[in-house]
Design an enzyme around this catalytic site. Sequence first.
Site, short mmCIF file in Angstrom:
data_model
loop_
_atom_site.label_atom_id
_atom_site.label_comp_id
_atom_site.label_asym_id
_atom_site.label_seq_id
_atom_site.Cartn_x
_atom_site.Cartn_y
_atom_site.Cartn_z
N GLU A 137 0.82 -1.22 0.00
CA GLU A 137 0.00 0.00 0.00
C GLU A 137 0.85 1.27 0.00
O GLU A 137 0.36 2.35 -0.30
CB GLU A 137 -0.99 -0.02 1.17
CG GLU A 137 -1.85 -1.26 1.09
CD GLU A 137 -3.06 -1.29 2.02
OE1 GLU A 137 -3.55 -0.22 2.40
OE2 GLU A 137 -3.51 -2.41 2.33
N LYS A 165 3.16 3.32 7.25
CA LYS A 165 4.05 2.21 6.86
C LYS A 165 5.16 2.73 5.94
O LYS A 165 6.32 2.31 6.03
CB LYS A 165 3.26 1.09 6.17
CG LYS A 165 2.32 0.31 7.07
CD LYS A 165 3.02 -0.48 8.18
CE LYS A 165 3.83 -1.65 7.67
NZ LYS A 165 4.33 -2.51 8.80
P1 NAD Z 1 -2.50 -7.49 12.89
O1 NAD Z 1 -3.19 -6.20 13.08
O2 NAD Z 1 -3.29 -8.74 12.76
O3 NAD Z 1 -1.46 -7.74 14.08
C1 NAD Z 1 -0.64 -6.74 14.59
C2 NAD Z 1 -0.03 -7.24 15.89
O4 NAD Z 1 0.86 -6.21 16.38
C3 NAD Z 1 -1.05 -7.52 16.99
O5 NAD Z 1 -0.76 -8.74 17.61
C4 NAD Z 1 -0.87 -6.36 17.95
O6 NAD Z 1 -1.18 -6.69 19.29
C5 NAD Z 1 0.60 -6.04 17.77
N1 NAD Z 1 0.92 -4.64 18.12
C6 NAD Z 1 0.26 -3.52 17.72
N2 NAD Z 1 0.83 -2.44 18.28
C7 NAD Z 1 1.89 -2.87 19.01
C8 NAD Z 1 2.87 -2.23 19.80
N3 NAD Z 1 2.89 -0.89 19.95
N4 NAD Z 1 3.82 -2.98 20.40
C9 NAD Z 1 3.82 -4.33 20.27
N5 NAD Z 1 2.89 -5.00 19.55
C10 NAD Z 1 1.95 -4.27 18.92
O7 NAD Z 1 -1.56 -7.28 11.60
P2 NAD Z 1 -1.14 -8.32 10.48
O8 NAD Z 1 -2.19 -8.36 9.44
O9 NAD Z 1 -0.69 -9.59 11.13
O10 NAD Z 1 0.11 -7.56 9.86
C11 NAD Z 1 1.43 -7.77 10.37
C12 NAD Z 1 2.40 -6.89 9.61
O11 NAD Z 1 2.33 -7.21 8.22
C13 NAD Z 1 2.08 -5.40 9.72
O12 NAD Z 1 3.29 -4.70 9.84
C14 NAD Z 1 1.39 -5.07 8.41
O13 NAD Z 1 1.61 -3.73 8.03
C15 NAD Z 1 2.08 -6.04 7.46
N6 NAD Z 1 1.28 -6.46 6.30
C16 NAD Z 1 0.01 -6.94 6.46
C17 NAD Z 1 -0.71 -7.37 5.34
C18 NAD Z 1 -2.09 -7.92 5.49
O14 NAD Z 1 -2.76 -8.16 4.46
N7 NAD Z 1 -2.59 -8.20 6.68
C19 NAD Z 1 -0.13 -7.29 4.07
C20 NAD Z 1 1.18 -6.80 3.94
C21 NAD Z 1 1.88 -6.39 5.07
P1 TYD Z 2 -9.11 -4.75 3.73
O1 TYD Z 2 -9.26 -6.19 4.04
O2 TYD Z 2 -9.49 -3.75 4.76
O3 TYD Z 2 -7.62 -4.53 3.21
P2 TYD Z 2 -6.92 -3.22 2.52
O4 TYD Z 2 -7.80 -2.06 2.71
O5 TYD Z 2 -5.67 -3.13 3.32
O6 TYD Z 2 -6.71 -3.59 1.09
O7 TYD Z 2 -9.99 -4.43 2.44
C1 TYD Z 2 -9.77 -5.13 1.22
C2 TYD Z 2 -10.68 -4.48 0.18
O8 TYD Z 2 -12.04 -4.76 0.54
C3 TYD Z 2 -10.55 -2.98 0.11
O9 TYD Z 2 -10.70 -2.57 -1.25
C4 TYD Z 2 -11.74 -2.47 0.93
C5 TYD Z 2 -12.78 -3.55 0.72
N1 TYD Z 2 -13.72 -3.76 1.84
C6 TYD Z 2 -15.11 -3.76 1.60
O10 TYD Z 2 -15.56 -3.57 0.46
N2 TYD Z 2 -15.95 -3.97 2.65
C7 TYD Z 2 -15.49 -4.17 3.92
O11 TYD Z 2 -16.32 -4.33 4.84
C8 TYD Z 2 -14.07 -4.19 4.15
C9 TYD Z 2 -13.51 -4.41 5.51
C10 TYD Z 2 -13.23 -3.99 3.07
#
Ligand code: NAD
Ligand code: TYD
Length: 365
Positions: A137, A165
């Site tokens: 993103e 980020k």
């Molecule tokens: P998540 O929100 O599920 O988990 C985040 C974790 O970080 C939680 O366990 C939370 O308790 C912990 N946390 C938050 N603030 C904190 C702090 N100040 N100190 C210590 N711990 C803290 O997130 P996720 O989806 O598992 O994402 C993990 C990483 O991967 C993030 O850095 C996110 O930007 C990156 N990422 C996520 C996606 C995705 O699709 N979910 C994609 C690409 C990159």
């Molecule tokens: P999301 O899972 O929040 O991931 P990101 O915004 O990081 O890509 O959302 C994925 C896509 O789905 C995004 O285009 C927003 C859309 N979305 C909905 O249409 N409805 C919803 O309730 C949510 C949570 C997301």
Amino acid sequence: MMDGILITGGAGFIGSNFILEWFAHGGAPLINVDKLTYAGNLENLTSVEGRSDYIFVQGDICDAELVAGLLQQYRPQAIIHFAAESHVDRSISGPEAFLRTNIDGTFTLLQAARTYYDALSAEEKTRFRFLHVSTDEVYGTLAPDDPAFHEETPYSPNSPYAASKASSDHLVRAWFHTYGLPTIITNCSNNYGPFQFPEKLIPLMITHALTGRPLPVYGDGLQIRDWLFAADHCGALRAVLERGRVGETYNVGGGNQRSNLEVVHTVCALLDELVPDSPYRPHTQLIRSVQDRPGHDRRYAIDARKLESELGWRANESFETGLRKTVEWYLAHAEWVEHVTTGAYQQWVTQNYSDRSVVSAGGSQ
Ligand code: NAD
Ligand code: TYD
């Protein structure tokens, strides 16, 4: 002697998948430091709780003393930094926590890592890595015919989440160039899979459909995301940790571009098949087009050729196989879903969805 790895945010979605995969692949000892915000859930990690090579510490990455103490005490050979505030919609309604954890927290961690690294022996220095887990993103949004994001695509973040980020990525890069800290950055596309908190698109649609609640699709639902099964992301992180070049960025993605409506329709079709006696079949009847997200990025797509050609990484799951496994996992873990969808979660659903007027019912693909 350095031993094991320290990970931040290991009780979240990707972090907990990483820990389970790490031990399944015979990984070294692991220390998990996590603040346990609403997104952190130790229930994800019950299967590793009793291991002598796993240590959980509840703590905040913004706590410089705590972080420095952990590095001194456990002397890890790598830090993998997952901890973040990660939900775009929450970053729109409350950006402060995103700046604090994603920017200040990363800064605090980098400073502690630098002090720790500087005191290592020459041999230990060659082995140490700081792996920063980031998102696609940061690159902004793509038009329909634009080429996918590659490692040289200029940063152009559009949401408070993406901006925070992007800031953290810039700090990591600067700590490599200025202080010689051996950092690597990964920028990954949207993940899905077991243990994802149901505020994100796929688990929200699964859990809502199972209980007959509306399936809220933002705007026209034609926004595109490039989906990757979380275990495949974890495999990429292990490859980067083992063989990645310091100072480099690696984009991670599965080459699965789908519109949100396609995703929701596929979830509905899987539920129609896997829950044949559901009173809500066909589940597509629950789809509602609702008011769009402000600043909504139209399309993300990842070019992962660098990771594939340099490190030999390949995704194991297609979107179809990964999504089926995910839906099956949520069906088999009703208790987990029940525990995470109470209290604070209900509050969030009310806050985020009650003011979004329904534009139309039953979105078509
Ligand atoms: P998540 O929100 O599920 O988990 C985040 C974790 O970080 C939680 O366990 C939370 O308790 C912990 N946390 C938050 N603030 C904190 C702090 N100040 N100190 C210590 N711990 C803290 O997130 P996720 O989806 O598992 O994402 C993990 C990483 O991967 C993030 O850095 C996110 O930007 C990156 N990422 C996520 C996606 C995705 O699709 N979910 C994609 C690409 C990159
Ligand atoms: P999301 O899972 O929040 O991931 P990101 O915004 O990081 O890509 O959302 C994925 C896509 O789905 C995004 O285009 C927003 C859309 N979305 C909905 O249409 N409805 C919803 O309730 C949510 C949570 C997301």
